[in-house]
Write a protein that holds these residues in place. Sequence first.
Motif, mmCIF file in Angstrom:
data_model
loop_
_atom_site.group_PDB
_atom_site.id
_atom_site.type_symbol
_atom_site.label_atom_id
_atom_site.label_comp_id
_atom_site.label_asym_id
_atom_site.label_seq_id
_atom_site.Cartn_x
_atom_site.Cartn_y
_atom_site.Cartn_z
ATOM 1 N N SER A 1 0.878 -7.236 -0.194
ATOM 2 C CA SER A 1 0.103 -7.859 -1.270
ATOM 3 C C SER A 1 -0.830 -8.933 -0.728
ATOM 4 O O SER A 1 -1.570 -9.537 -1.489
ATOM 5 C CB SER A 1 1.048 -8.460 -2.311
ATOM 6 N N ALA A 2 -0.786 -9.178 0.574
ATOM 7 C CA ALA A 2 -1.623 -10.252 1.138
ATOM 8 C C ALA A 2 -3.102 -9.931 0.982
ATOM 9 O O ALA A 2 -3.507 -8.774 1.043
ATOM 10 C CB ALA A 2 -1.290 -10.446 2.615
ATOM 11 N N ALA A 3 -3.870 -10.981 0.755
ATOM 12 C CA ALA A 3 -5.330 -10.850 0.745
ATOM 13 C C ALA A 3 -5.797 -11.190 2.159
ATOM 14 O O ALA A 3 -6.126 -12.330 2.469
ATOM 15 C CB ALA A 3 -5.928 -11.791 -0.284
ATOM 16 N N VAL A 4 -5.752 -10.165 3.005
ATOM 17 C CA VAL A 4 -6.054 -10.372 4.429
ATOM 18 C C VAL A 4 -7.572 -10.436 4.601
ATOM 19 O O VAL A 4 -8.291 -9.596 4.057
ATOM 20 C CB VAL A 4 -5.496 -9.206 5.274
ATOM 21 N N ALA A 5 -8.054 -11.405 5.356
ATOM 22 C CA ALA A 5 -9.495 -11.484 5.611
ATOM 23 C C ALA A 5 -9.905 -10.278 6.458
ATOM 24 O O ALA A 5 -9.292 -10.011 7.498
ATOM 25 C CB ALA A 5 -9.817 -12.774 6.343
ATOM 26 N N ASP A 6 -10.902 -9.538 5.968
ATOM 27 C CA ASP A 6 -11.338 -8.362 6.724
ATOM 28 C C ASP A 6 -12.069 -8.758 8.006
ATOM 29 O O ASP A 6 -12.117 -7.993 8.953
ATOM 30 C CB ASP A 6 -12.267 -7.504 5.848
ATOM 31 N N PRO B 1 -7.873 -6.536 12.340
ATOM 32 C CA PRO B 1 -7.106 -5.285 12.195
ATOM 33 C C PRO B 1 -6.751 -5.053 10.729
ATOM 34 O O PRO B 1 -6.476 -6.008 10.007
ATOM 35 C CB PRO B 1 -5.846 -5.532 13.031
ATOM 36 N N ASP B 2 -6.774 -3.790 10.288
ATOM 37 C CA ASP B 2 -6.332 -3.465 8.927
ATOM 38 C C ASP B 2 -4.841 -3.121 9.021
ATOM 39 O O ASP B 2 -4.462 -2.031 9.464
ATOM 40 C CB ASP B 2 -7.141 -2.291 8.371
ATOM 41 N N ILE B 3 -4.010 -4.065 8.606
ATOM 42 C CA ILE B 3 -2.567 -3.933 8.825
ATOM 43 C C ILE B 3 -2.009 -2.765 8.019
ATOM 44 O O ILE B 3 -1.241 -1.942 8.526
ATOM 45 C CB ILE B 3 -1.850 -5.256 8.432
ATOM 46 N N LEU B 4 -2.430 -2.678 6.764
ATOM 47 C CA LEU B 4 -1.919 -1.618 5.880
ATOM 48 C C LEU B 4 -2.297 -0.238 6.427
ATOM 49 O O LEU B 4 -1.449 0.661 6.525
ATOM 50 C CB LEU B 4 -2.484 -1.810 4.463
ATOM 51 N N PHE C 1 -2.124 -3.144 -2.139
ATOM 52 C CA PHE C 1 -2.781 -3.747 -3.296
ATOM 53 C C PHE C 1 -4.285 -3.522 -3.184
ATOM 54 O O PHE C 1 -4.817 -3.382 -2.083
ATOM 55 C CB PHE C 1 -2.506 -5.259 -3.339
ATOM 56 N N ALA C 2 -4.936 -3.509 -4.319
ATOM 57 C CA ALA C 2 -6.387 -3.418 -4.316
ATOM 58 C C ALA C 2 -6.929 -4.384 -5.354
ATOM 59 O O ALA C 2 -6.609 -4.257 -6.535
ATOM 60 C CB ALA C 2 -6.820 -1.997 -4.639
ATOM 61 N N ALA C 3 -7.661 -5.374 -4.900
ATOM 62 C CA ALA C 3 -8.294 -6.321 -5.827
ATOM 63 C C ALA C 3 -9.760 -5.936 -5.918
ATOM 64 O O ALA C 3 -10.483 -6.013 -4.933
ATOM 65 C CB ALA C 3 -8.144 -7.739 -5.293
ATOM 66 N N ASP D 1 -8.947 6.169 -3.697
ATOM 67 C CA ASP D 1 -9.524 6.329 -2.355
ATOM 68 C C ASP D 1 -8.653 5.603 -1.314
ATOM 69 O O ASP D 1 -8.339 6.143 -0.259
ATOM 70 C CB ASP D 1 -10.957 5.757 -2.379
ATOM 71 N N LYS D 2 -8.229 4.380 -1.669
ATOM 72 C CA LYS D 2 -7.401 3.577 -0.747
ATOM 73 C C LYS D 2 -6.049 4.228 -0.500
ATOM 74 O O LYS D 2 -5.517 4.200 0.601
ATOM 75 C CB LYS D 2 -7.206 2.176 -1.357
ATOM 76 N N LEU D 3 -5.494 4.833 -1.563
ATOM 77 C CA LEU D 3 -4.183 5.496 -1.470
ATOM 78 C C LEU D 3 -4.213 6.575 -0.376
ATOM 79 O O LEU D 3 -3.304 6.661 0.447
ATOM 80 C CB LEU D 3 -3.848 6.142 -2.824
ATOM 81 N N VAL D 4 -5.292 7.346 -0.369
ATOM 82 C CA VAL D 4 -5.416 8.446 0.593
ATOM 83 C C VAL D 4 -5.782 7.890 1.970
ATOM 84 O O VAL D 4 -5.163 8.212 2.981
ATOM 85 C CB VAL D 4 -6.496 9.447 0.103
ATOM 86 N N ARG D 5 -6.784 6.996 1.973
ATOM 87 C CA ARG D 5 -7.322 6.497 3.247
ATOM 88 C C ARG D 5 -6.275 5.703 4.028
ATOM 89 O O ARG D 5 -6.183 5.817 5.241
ATOM 90 C CB ARG D 5 -8.552 5.625 2.934
ATOM 91 N N LYS D 6 -5.467 4.895 3.312
ATOM 92 C CA LYS D 6 -4.480 4.061 4.010
ATOM 93 C C LYS D 6 -3.077 4.691 3.978
ATOM 94 O O LYS D 6 -2.104 4.059 4.347
ATOM 95 C CB LYS D 6 -4.458 2.650 3.418
ATOM 96 N N ARG D 7 -2.987 5.923 3.513
ATOM 97 C CA ARG D 7 -1.737 6.722 3.497
ATOM 98 C C ARG D 7 -0.577 5.957 2.853
ATOM 99 O O ARG D 7 0.486 5.799 3.444
ATOM 100 C CB ARG D 7 -1.392 7.178 4.916
HETATM 101 N N1 CTP Z 1 -5.013 -5.156 4.026
HETATM 102 C C1 CTP Z 1 -4.420 -5.304 5.257
HETATM 103 N N2 CTP Z 1 -5.152 -5.715 6.329
HETATM 104 C C2 CTP Z 1 -6.456 -5.987 6.206
HETATM 105 C C3 CTP Z 1 -7.084 -5.838 4.942
HETATM 106 C C4 CTP Z 1 -6.338 -5.427 3.871
HETATM 107 O O1 CTP Z 1 -3.222 -5.066 5.372
HETATM 108 N N3 CTP Z 1 -7.139 -6.393 7.251
HETATM 109 C C5 CTP Z 1 -4.216 -4.663 2.888
HETATM 110 C C6 CTP Z 1 -3.975 -5.686 1.814
HETATM 111 O O2 CTP Z 1 -2.779 -6.389 2.015
HETATM 112 C C7 CTP Z 1 -3.895 -4.823 0.576
HETATM 113 C C8 CTP Z 1 -4.921 -3.765 0.861
HETATM 114 O O3 CTP Z 1 -4.968 -3.653 2.268
HETATM 115 O O4 CTP Z 1 -2.657 -4.192 0.419
HETATM 116 C C9 CTP Z 1 -6.204 -4.242 0.272
HETATM 117 O O5 CTP Z 1 -7.184 -3.644 0.860
HETATM 118 P P1 CTP Z 1 -8.684 -4.157 0.590
HETATM 119 O O6 CTP Z 1 -8.969 -5.298 1.460
HETATM 120 O O7 CTP Z 1 -8.974 -4.225 -0.860
HETATM 121 O O8 CTP Z 1 -9.198 -2.834 1.028
HETATM 122 P P2 CTP Z 1 -10.393 -2.486 1.835
HETATM 123 O O9 CTP Z 1 -10.118 -1.111 2.273
HETATM 124 O O10 CTP Z 1 -10.668 -3.565 2.810
HETATM 125 O O11 CTP Z 1 -11.390 -2.507 0.678
HETATM 126 P P3 CTP Z 1 -12.880 -2.158 0.784
HETATM 127 O O12 CTP Z 1 -12.895 -0.879 1.507
HETATM 128 O O13 CTP Z 1 -13.215 -2.098 -0.664
HETATM 129 O O14 CTP Z 1 -13.444 -3.325 1.527
#
Ligand code: CTP
Length: 403
Positions: A275-280, A306-309, A326-328, A339-345
Amino acid sequence: MLTGRKIHLCVCGGIAAYKAVETVRLLQKAGAQVQVAMTANAQAFVGPMTFQALTHAPVLTRTLDPGEEMAIGHIAFAQSCDVLLFAPCTANMLGKIAHGLGDDVVSTIALAAPVGRTPVLIAPAMNTAMWENPATQANLALVSARGYRVLLPDAGALACGAVGPGRLPEPEALVAAVMEALAPRPLTGRRVLITAGPTREPIDPARFLSNASTGKAGFAIAAAAVRAGAAVTLVHGPVTVPVPPGVEAVAVTTAREMHREVMARWAVADAIVMSAAVADYRPAEVFDHKVKKLDGPMTLTLVRNPDILAEVGAARTGAHPVLVGFAAETGHPVEYARDKLVRKRCDLIVANDVSAPGAGFGTDTNLVYLVTAEGAEPLPLQSKEAIGQRIVDFLAVRLADGR
Ligand code: CTP
């Protein structure tokens, strides 16, 4: 039913003490073995003989009593039961419990209680003004944060003539709460890993990039998972909300730290909720001194974190561990979530439109959709605690399915 269960009841001095008598009878009817401890003031309302006759056991009335009562002892009384119930609990006793005072038998029992391992239920009953007093409310918040379960008083006409909250719930409700505290916990023996809160990406020693996440949603999920019996690890960014009792907390600051802590733990988890709002992105360069302003615009170059999820989704085998993201979004939450469900498995994406009233960062409520491969379920506007419980229910079903 409570067959074979040991319920220890602490009675304090209030008019509602008479309801404790009926509570003992109902607990026994449900099969429980009951023992009672009383404060001196409680004995002004109901005699120990009443409880002794009902329970066929000595009633604990003093800490330093010689003889038979010492054989039970306040420590053993606190630690040898399945549920410890304080009913009625006066404002004074609540204050003692909140502040760790032990100057009578009931407060010493509270001090010795293994909160977290044994359910400790507190049923306050008092005059409405005393209930509403900020000191009482602060004490309630303290004991709740420490893992005591508070059974809120009913509202109605009180013995003192006032009308409002403060009445001890009826004995049937007290017994139902005891039963609920002993109900099977669906995540017993499971490990749940949760990420929560924002991350901070430093620019220089005084500045950082971050976002408005407060961590409330993730902390509520952690509390619900503990209630369901799970061993919970919460990797969280900088937040001010308190860590729920019984949770192993790992505090991090940056996305890369969160990534490191999650990668070290994800493989042993049965379920993961991110559920973290991780900085991209993070600044490409972190200055070791405070950057001085210059005339004209300034450019910061950002690089991807890194995209942890996504990384965990790609690394897991099949549907183990169960993975929730989570998706905000600001608009079209379901489409983006699919889209996120499939892309992030993932198995579930909890999608919210942060621009909707009552939803998003910092609020106590949220308006979310639960998006799975089977479809999107809109949930009504509700507290983050209630949503946390729904997510934990989802984990329990998926883990029981063994999917
Ligand atoms: N998340 C993560 N690591 C990151 C970014 C996001 O683990 N570096 C996780 C968040 O904890 C959350 C989900 O991914 O569960 C949210 O993804 P979000 O940032 O909304 O998705 P993106 O794919 O980055 O969205 P977008 O493609 O719309 O930028």
